[in-house]
Write a protein that holds these residues in place. Structure first.
Motif, PDB file in Angstrom:
ATOM      1  N   GLY A  72       0.353  -1.451  -0.276  1.00 57.13           N
ATOM      2  CA  GLY A  72       0.076  -0.146   0.429  1.00 57.13           C
ATOM      3  C   GLY A  72       0.639   1.155  -0.172  1.00 57.13           C
ATOM      4  O   GLY A  72       0.063   2.017  -0.687  1.00 57.13           O
ATOM      5  N   ALA A  73       1.520   1.603   0.687  1.00 59.00           N
ATOM      6  CA  ALA A  73       3.139   2.467   0.703  1.00 59.00           C
ATOM      7  C   ALA A  73       3.144   2.471  -0.609  1.00 59.00           C
ATOM      8  O   ALA A  73       3.757   3.386  -0.927  1.00 59.00           O
ATOM      9  CB  ALA A  73       3.969   2.492   1.764  1.00 59.00           C
ATOM     10  N   GLU A  74       3.674   2.088  -1.925  1.00 60.45           N
ATOM     11  CA  GLU A  74       4.562   2.102  -2.970  1.00 60.45           C
ATOM     12  C   GLU A  74       2.849   2.643  -3.590  1.00 60.45           C
ATOM     13  O   GLU A  74       3.062   3.386  -4.377  1.00 60.45           O
ATOM     14  CB  GLU A  74       4.720   0.813  -3.775  1.00 60.45           C
ATOM     15  N   LEU A  75       1.514   2.352  -3.899  1.00 56.08           N
ATOM     16  CA  LEU A  75       0.572   2.441  -4.001  1.00 56.08           C
ATOM     17  C   LEU A  75      -0.210   4.317  -3.377  1.00 56.08           C
ATOM     18  O   LEU A  75      -0.341   5.231  -5.001  1.00 56.08           O
ATOM     19  CB  LEU A  75      -0.871   1.333  -4.139  1.00 56.08           C
ATOM     20  N   ARG A  76       0.337   4.822  -2.698  1.00 54.74           N
ATOM     21  CA  ARG A  76       0.313   5.927  -2.316  1.00 54.74           C
ATOM     22  C   ARG A  76       1.285   7.188  -2.639  1.00 54.74           C
ATOM     23  O   ARG A  76       0.874   8.059  -2.610  1.00 54.74           O
ATOM     24  CB  ARG A  76       0.341   5.845  -0.781  1.00 54.74           C
ATOM     25  N   ARG A  77       2.634   6.344  -2.832  1.00 55.39           N
ATOM     26  CA  ARG A  77       3.408   7.168  -3.033  1.00 55.39           C
ATOM     27  C   ARG A  77       3.259   8.595  -4.773  1.00 55.39           C
ATOM     28  O   ARG A  77       4.004   8.869  -4.846  1.00 55.39           O
ATOM     29  CB  ARG A  77       5.113   6.661  -3.364  1.00 55.39           C
TER      30      ARG A  77
END
Length: 311
Positions: A19-24
Motif C-alpha cells: 500500500g505504501a507504494e500505491l500511495r507514493r
C-alpha cells in the motif's frame, strides 16, 4: 537489514504490491482509490487486502465454493450406479428393473445438475467483485511502472507452470498514453530518510535458485549401477568367470558414490531452500514496513506458493 531473520509464522503474507507504494504516486493513488470505492475496499490498506485475499483463496483453493455440490454429485453417481446393477446383485429385484433404471436415470440427471451447480459457484467465486477489482489495481500498478513481486496463480486462475490464466490482469494504458506524453519513471530510491529498503538477496539464495529445478536422478542412477553390479555377479556365478565379481564391486562402489553425491546435493538444496524461506520472511517484513519489494524470481514465486504466504 540485519543477519537475523524473522521466521515467525505470524509474519504477514507477501503482497504483489504494498500500500505504501500505491500511495507514493498521487495519480496511481487516485486511480486505486476510485477502484476501491466501487467495491468498498481500501486497496492501500495492506491488512484489508490480506483479509480479502485470504477470503478469496479460502473460497477457491480451499474448495469451499465447490465442496458441497461436488460431494453431492459424487454421491448421486454412486447411487445411480448401484441402482443400475441392483438386479444383478440381488435377483429378486429383477422384476423391478424398470423402476431401478428410472431411479438411476433420475440420480444421474441430478448428479449432472449438481456438478453444473458446483461449476457455477466456482465461476462466481472467480468473478468476485473484490478480486476482480484487485486484479485491476495490479494492472494499474504495472501501468504506472511498479514491479509486482508476484501474482498468485489462484488469483488469475492459473493451474501452474506455463498454463494461460483464466482471469488475467486487465489491459490498462500507461498514464499519458492518450496525450502521447511519457510517464515519469517510478522512484528508484526511497524518498524519505525513514523509508525502508528491501533486503539484498543472499548469495546462498542465488545459488539455490540456479539448482532449484535440478537433481532427482541420483537414486535412479544409483539403483541402475547396483543392478548392473548384481547382474555381473550373476554372470560370474553362472559362467564361472571370477572376473565378473569385479563388476559387482565396481557397480556397488559407483552406486554408493552416486547416492552420497545425491545426498550431499539434497542437503545443500534443503539449506538453500531454508535460506530462501528466511529471505521471503525478510521481504514480507520489509514490505510491511513500507519498502518497495522487487519482483521475485520464478523459483521464489513457486516457493512462495508452496509456503502459502503469498497472499
Amino acid at each position: 537489514m540485519s543477519d537475523s531473520h524473522d521466521t515467525s509464522p505470524a509474519a504477514p503474507p507477501l503482497l504483489p504490491v504494498g500500500g505504501a507504494e500505491l500511495r507514493r504516486d498521487p495519480a496511481l493513488h487516485e486511480a486505486v482509490r476510485r477502484v476501491g470505492q466501487r467495491v468498498g475496499v481500501d486497496f492501500t490498506d495492506d491488512e484489508k487486502v490480506r483479509e480479502e485475499l485470504r477470503r478469496g483463496r479460502d473460497a477457491l483453493a480451499g474448495g469451499s465454493a465447490t465442496t458441497g455440490p461436488g460431494c453431492l454429485a459424487f454421491l448421486l453417481l454412486i447411487v445411480a450406479a448401484g441402482l443400475a446393477v441392483a438386479d444383478q446383485i440381488s435377483p429378486p429385484l429383477t422384476a423391478h428393473r424398470p423402476a431401478l433404471l428410472a431411479g438411476a436415470g433420475v440420480c444421474a440427471v441430478l448428479a449432472v445438475a449438481s456438478m453444473g451447480w458446483a461449476v457455477a459457484r466456482w465461476q462466481r467465486a472467480r468473478r468476485d467483485p473484490a478480486l476482480a477489482a484487485y486484479r485491476e489495481v495490479l494492472a494499474l500498478a504495472q501501468a504506472h511502472g511498479l514491479a509486482l513481486t508476484h501474482v498468485p496463480d489462484w488469483l488469475v486462475g492459473k493451474a501452474g507452470g506455463s498454463s494461460q490464466p483464466w482471469y488475467p490482469l486487465p489491459e490498462v494504458a500507461p498514464p499519458g498514453a492518450a496525450t502521447g506524453t511519457t510517464p515519469p519513471p517510478p522512484p528508484s530510491a526511497p524518498r524519505d530518510a525513514g523509508d525502508v529498503r528491501p533486503p539484498h538477496k543472499p548469495a546462498e539464495v542465488t545459488a539455490w535458485e540456479r539448482t532449484a529445478g535440478q537433481g532427482g536422478w541420483h537414486d535412479e542412477l544409483g539403483g541402475l549401477l547396483a543392478l548392473a553390479g548384481a547382474g555381473a555377479a550373476v554372470w560370474a556365478y553362472v559362467e564361472d568367470q571370477p572376473v565378473g565379481y569385479a563388476g559387482l564391486v565396481l557397480g556397488l562402489a559407483s552406486a554408493i558414490a552416486v547416492w552420497v553425491l545425491g545426498h550431499r546435493q539434497g542437503v545443500r538444496k534443503e539449506r538453500g531452500r531454508e535460506a530462501a524461506l528466511r529471505h521471503l520472511a525478510d521481504l514480507r517484513a520489509a514490505q510491511a514496513a513500507g519498502a518497495a519489494v522487487p519482483q521475485l524470481s520464478p523459483q521464489l514465486r513457486r516457493l512462495l506458493e508452496e509456503d502459502g504466504t503469498g497472499g
